[in-house]
Design an enzyme around this catalytic site. Structure first.
Site, mmCIF file in Angstrom:
data_model
loop_
_atom_site.group_PDB
_atom_site.id
_atom_site.type_symbol
_atom_site.label_atom_id
_atom_site.label_comp_id
_atom_site.label_asym_id
_atom_site.label_seq_id
_atom_site.Cartn_x
_atom_site.Cartn_y
_atom_site.Cartn_z
ATOM 1 N N TYR A 194 2.356 8.775 -13.292
ATOM 2 C CA TYR A 194 1.142 7.995 -13.538
ATOM 3 C C TYR A 194 0.298 7.852 -12.285
ATOM 4 C CZ TYR A 194 -1.746 3.812 -13.636
ATOM 5 O OH TYR A 194 -2.791 2.925 -13.479
ATOM 6 N N THR A 211 -6.203 2.358 -9.554
ATOM 7 C CA THR A 211 -5.083 1.424 -9.394
ATOM 8 C C THR A 211 -4.592 1.396 -7.953
ATOM 9 O OG1 THR A 211 -2.750 1.076 -10.031
ATOM 10 C CG2 THR A 211 -3.563 3.324 -10.085
ATOM 11 N N ASP A 212 -3.939 0.290 -7.587
ATOM 12 C CA ASP A 212 -3.331 0.216 -6.260
ATOM 13 C C ASP A 212 -2.088 1.088 -6.158
ATOM 14 O OD1 ASP A 212 -1.645 -1.300 -7.852
ATOM 15 O OD2 ASP A 212 -1.635 -3.068 -6.554
ATOM 16 N N GLU A 213 -1.570 1.567 -7.286
ATOM 17 C CA GLU A 213 -0.339 2.363 -7.265
ATOM 18 C C GLU A 213 -0.523 3.719 -6.588
ATOM 19 O OE1 GLU A 213 2.260 2.289 -10.641
ATOM 20 O OE2 GLU A 213 1.193 0.597 -11.524
ATOM 21 N N LYS A 236 -3.469 9.387 -11.278
ATOM 22 C CA LYS A 236 -4.617 8.561 -10.892
ATOM 23 C C LYS A 236 -5.110 8.922 -9.494
ATOM 24 C CE LYS A 236 -6.430 5.660 -12.722
ATOM 25 N NZ LYS A 236 -7.623 5.681 -13.614
#
Length: 361
Positions: A170, A133-135, A174
């Site tokens: 989260y 993810t970009d997060e 990741k």
């Protein structure tokens, strides 16, 4: 190819499985634990294909993974299985540590054991594609903080070399899994590739995420809760465009590379909600405007203000571009939810009632 997809009953995973079965001659082994967000109904259209197999397996179960590898002999792994909702990670981070970190480690080791049994040519052709993810990058400067600058004008974007700065349990889990994948290439030679995607939306998305939550609440006459001022900016990517990109990467991407996948659609959350309301006003008109149901609720802890992806590497090296604009993709999404109310009811376990999960966190 024979592709093992983890998390193939989830939102992005099921879109990927449908894409592979419907648009290629490859076969899929779908490995999914079937947690609250997994739903085999999302795969009903391809479930009878002789190129599709489902295995209900937890990626933390090393013995079962070994059996799956031995039995099905995949040519590639596409790893999507993950706990993925930020709100849930704030109220209950342990599942995220277990699935996203321990699960990825367990899968890497099971893959490495299998990979070491292959011939020299098969080992070179094999791919482990980790979908992230970009997060993991944290957040970017917001236009409201840069007087005179508008979105997409001289504001920085996430690139493949942006430093990691995760903000939530989260995104931290990741980021950890990304680092594990890179280290298995560096230390053991396992041929890995990583992609970092922006916010996905589209059919079959579990209704705790913003777009399906707003659609379903609007249709049920409920309030449309928006965190804070609704000024958080996200880059929105239609899930079927993401599926096409993922397949491009696993078949054409270079080992050891990272590819950012974005939709080129930066929108404030309030803009997304207003757009949904406007489309619903046209498709399902009522005596009042849906926007009158909008309400603002306490922001969630550590809420990143802006994400934005530079996807030029995907375009330049793999000739991929998103086919949907935000407007066309959003209308397709709303129309899908309107004609599939039964799916929306079946994916819910009764404990989730369309609330914003972090209001009291």
């Amino acid at each position: 190819m024979n592709i093992l997809v983890t998390g193939g009953a989830g939102f992005i995973g099921s879109a990927l499985v449908r894409h592979i079965i419907n648009n290629t001659q490859d076969s899929v082994i779908n490995v999914d634990k079937l947690t609250y967000a997994g739903n085999l109904e999302s795969l009903a259209s391809i479930a009878s294909s002789d190129r599709y197999v489902f295995e209900q397996v937890d990626i933390c179960d090393r013995a079962e993974l070994a059996r799956v590898f031995k039995q099905h002999q995949p040519d590639a792994v596409m790893h999507l299985a993950a706990e993925s909702h930020v709100d849930r990670s704030i109220t209950g981070p342990s599942d995220f540590i277990q699935t996203n970190i321990v699960g990825t480690y367990t899968l890497l080791e099971a893959t490495r054991d299998y990979w070491n049994t292959l011939s020299v040519d098969a080992k070179q052709a094999f791919r482990f594609h980790h979908i992230s993810t970009d997060e993991v990058y944290g957040d970017l400067p917001h236009p409201d903080e840069q007087e005179g600058l508008a979105v997409n004008q001289e504001l920085p974007l996430f690139t493949e070399i942006t430093s990691y700065a995760p903000s939530s349990p989260y995104s931290a889990s990741k980021a950890s899994s990304d680092h594990l994948v890179r280290s298995w290439l560096r230390t053991y030679g396992l041929p890995t590739i990583i992609t970092n995607g922006s916010n996905n939306y589209g059919p079959y998305q579990f209704p705790e995420k913003l777009i399906p939550l707003i659609i379903m609440n609007a249709l049920e006459g409920k309030l449309l809760p928006i965190y804070g001022k609704g000024d958080q900016i996200r880059d929105w990517l239609y899930v079927e465009d993401h599926a096409r990109a993922l397949y491009k990467v696993v078949t054409q991407g270079k080992v050891g590379e990272t590819y950012n996948i974005g939709g080129h659609n930066e929108k404030r959350n309030i803009e997304v909600v207003q757009a949904i309301c406007s489309i619903l006003d046209t498709l399902v008109p009522t005596d009042t405007l849906y926007a009158e149901q909008i309400t603002y609720v306490t922001d969630r802890p550590g809420h990143d203000r802006r994400y934005a992806i530079d996807a030029s590497k995907m375009s330049n090296e793999l000739n991929w571009q998103p086919q949907e604009t935000f407007e066309t993709g959003l209308r397709k999404t709303i129309e899908w939810y309107l004609i599939n109310p039964a799916w929306c009811q079946h994916v819910q376990d009764g404990s989730y009632q369309h609330e914003r999960l972090c209001i009291d966190a």
